[in-house]
Scaffold this active site. Structure first.
Site, PDB file in Angstrom:
ATOM      1  CB  THR A  71      -1.003   0.136   1.643  1.00 41.48           C
ATOM      2  OG1 THR A  71      -1.876  -0.964   0.891  1.00 41.48           O
ATOM      3  CG2 THR A  71      -1.288   1.447   1.284  1.00 41.48           C
ATOM      4  CD  GLN A 143      -2.400 -11.860  -3.844  1.00 36.91           C
ATOM      5  OE1 GLN A 143      -1.908 -12.915  -3.946  1.00 36.91           O
ATOM      6  NE2 GLN A 143      -2.815 -10.931  -2.968  1.00 36.91           N
ATOM      7  CB  SER A 163       3.395  -7.105  -0.259  1.00 36.42           C
ATOM      8  OG  SER A 163       3.436  -7.248   1.443  1.00 36.42           O
ATOM      9  CB  ALA A 164       7.166  -9.587   3.017  1.00 35.71           C
ATOM     10  CG  HIS A 165       1.564 -10.214   4.242  1.00 41.38           C
ATOM     11  ND1 HIS A 165       0.410  -9.655   4.372  1.00 41.38           N
ATOM     12  CD2 HIS A 165       1.348  -8.807   3.488  1.00 41.38           C
ATOM     13  CE1 HIS A 165       0.025  -9.262   3.138  1.00 41.38           C
ATOM     14  NE2 HIS A 165       0.495  -8.259   3.223  1.00 41.38           N
ATOM     15  CB  THR A 201      15.631   3.510  11.950  1.00 38.38           C
ATOM     16  OG1 THR A 201      16.566   4.405  11.771  1.00 38.38           O
ATOM     17  CG2 THR A 201      16.254   1.805  11.756  1.00 38.38           C
ATOM     18  CB  CYS A 290      -6.699  -3.795   1.772  1.00 34.40           C
ATOM     19  SG  CYS A 290      -5.677  -5.531   1.650  1.00 34.40           S
TER      20      CYS A 290
END
Length: 348
Positions: A71, A143, A163-165, A201, A290
């Site tokens: 996002t 996706q 996105s990693a997840h 960071t 989402c």
């Protein structure tokens, strides 16, 4: 019997490789922006992870900018660009674009002016994979990454995001991918991190987990996991198919993600199906995850020409490498029993 998780497109279970990489990264105490030995060690892990993710993306000539997820990366990629998009795009894309592109009944989108458009690689609800035109301004690859082979350097796309997840990495970390010579102004300011494009960071442990998940996903693809999952998806479709034509599978005639199946039975609300399957021990979804937990009529299906009253009747099944054929058969039995009960009540 144990519960069965079939909502991988919402978030995939954390891979063991990612968990191990994160545990190791927690022991790296330095800040990557510090110049002492501890900081240099953190910086080394950060850049090694960046290189591994770039390799998995086939993006050796691109810049990888770490963000909190797709996002935020979408906002970085799209803000101020004035791009066109279709209604099948994720909300985080549609929020920044003008919906002037049309999808056909199978979810496929034609882009007449790629330089001024964004187009997703694959749809989270239907699994439909798009043909990305050369010169495309931006692509949502969230996706597709880790589920189908891709090579960013050869795609001719100027910017993308992931996105990693979605591929078994941790939640809360993603990346913007910028082709050589492409740039975006920072939205978060205050430091020079991420080549001056995203202050703050870096989340080193999450980034290390992201890299480990990306490596593992590429290994799975090389071992033929996509073909195996596609066979399981097609077997499930055949089991659920209603030969009187009442139950439909949006996008079934298109090229699709191997582990995603959209099921639509007009009149049988997706929200009801989700609750019934949950009580039966199966975690599935009525669409994108989402919407703050709300179940609503699918904008994706409406964009594909599905009537408003039917667009709220879809169920999404998505699975992955640890899902077994037996688990999908169990789901099929539970869903078919629930459909028979619903049809019986409807016929009274």
């Amino acid at each position: 019997m144990s519960r069965v998780y079939l909502d991988w497109n919402a978030t995939a279970p954390l891979r063991l490789e990612a968990r191990a990489a994160m545990a190791e990264a927690f022991d790296v105490i330095g800040n990557p922006s510090s110049v002492h030995a501890e900081g240099r060690a953190a910086k080394m892990l950060l850049e090694r992870s960046r290189e591994e993710i770039a390799e998995a993306l086939g993006a050796s000539r691109a810049d990888i900018v770490f963000t909190s997820g797709s996002t935020e990366a979408a906002a970085l990629a799209l803000e101020g660009q004035g791009l066109a998009c279709a209604g099948v795009e994720h909300d985080c894309v549609r929020a920044w674009c003008e919906e002037t592109l049309a999808a056909d009944v199978q979810g496929r989108v034609t882009v007449p002016d790629p330089a001024h458009a964004t187009l997703q690689m694959a749809n989270s609800e239907t699994g439909v994979i798009q043909d990305l035109p050369q010169g495309l301004a931006v692509s949502d690859m969230t996706q597709g990454f880790g589920k189908i082979p891709l090579a960013f350097d050869w795609m001719g796309v100027r910017a993308g995001f992931v996105s990693a997840h979605k591929l078994g990495g941790p939640r809360g970390i993603g990346a913007l991918i910028l082709a050589e010579g492409e740039d975006r102004p920072a939205r978060l300011r205050g430091g020079g991190q991420e080549q001056g494009r995203r202050a703050g960071t870096e989340n080193l442990a999450a980034i290390a987990g992201f890299a480990a998940a990306a490596r593992a996903a590429q290994s799975d693809l090389a071992a033929g996991i996509a073909e195996r999952l596609a066979e399981m998806r097609d077997h499930l479709l055949r089991r659920l198919e209603d030969h009187d034509g009442n139950t439909m599978f949006p996008g079934r005639e298109s090229r699709r993600l191997p582990q995603t199946l959209s099921i639509l039975t007009p009149g049988w609300k997706g929200e009801t199906q989700v609750m019934q399957m949950d009580l039966a021990g199966f975690a599935v979804s009525a669409g994108s995850a989402c919407s703050s937990g709300k179940v609503r009529s699918s904008g994706v299906l409406r964009a594909m020409g599905v009537a408003e009253q039917d667009a709220g009747c879809a169920l999404r099944v998505s699975f992955g490498g640890t899902t077994t054929p037996e688990e999908l058969d169990r789901f099929a039995e539970a869903w078919l029993s629930a459909r028979a009960r619903w049809q019986s009540k409807k016929g009274r």
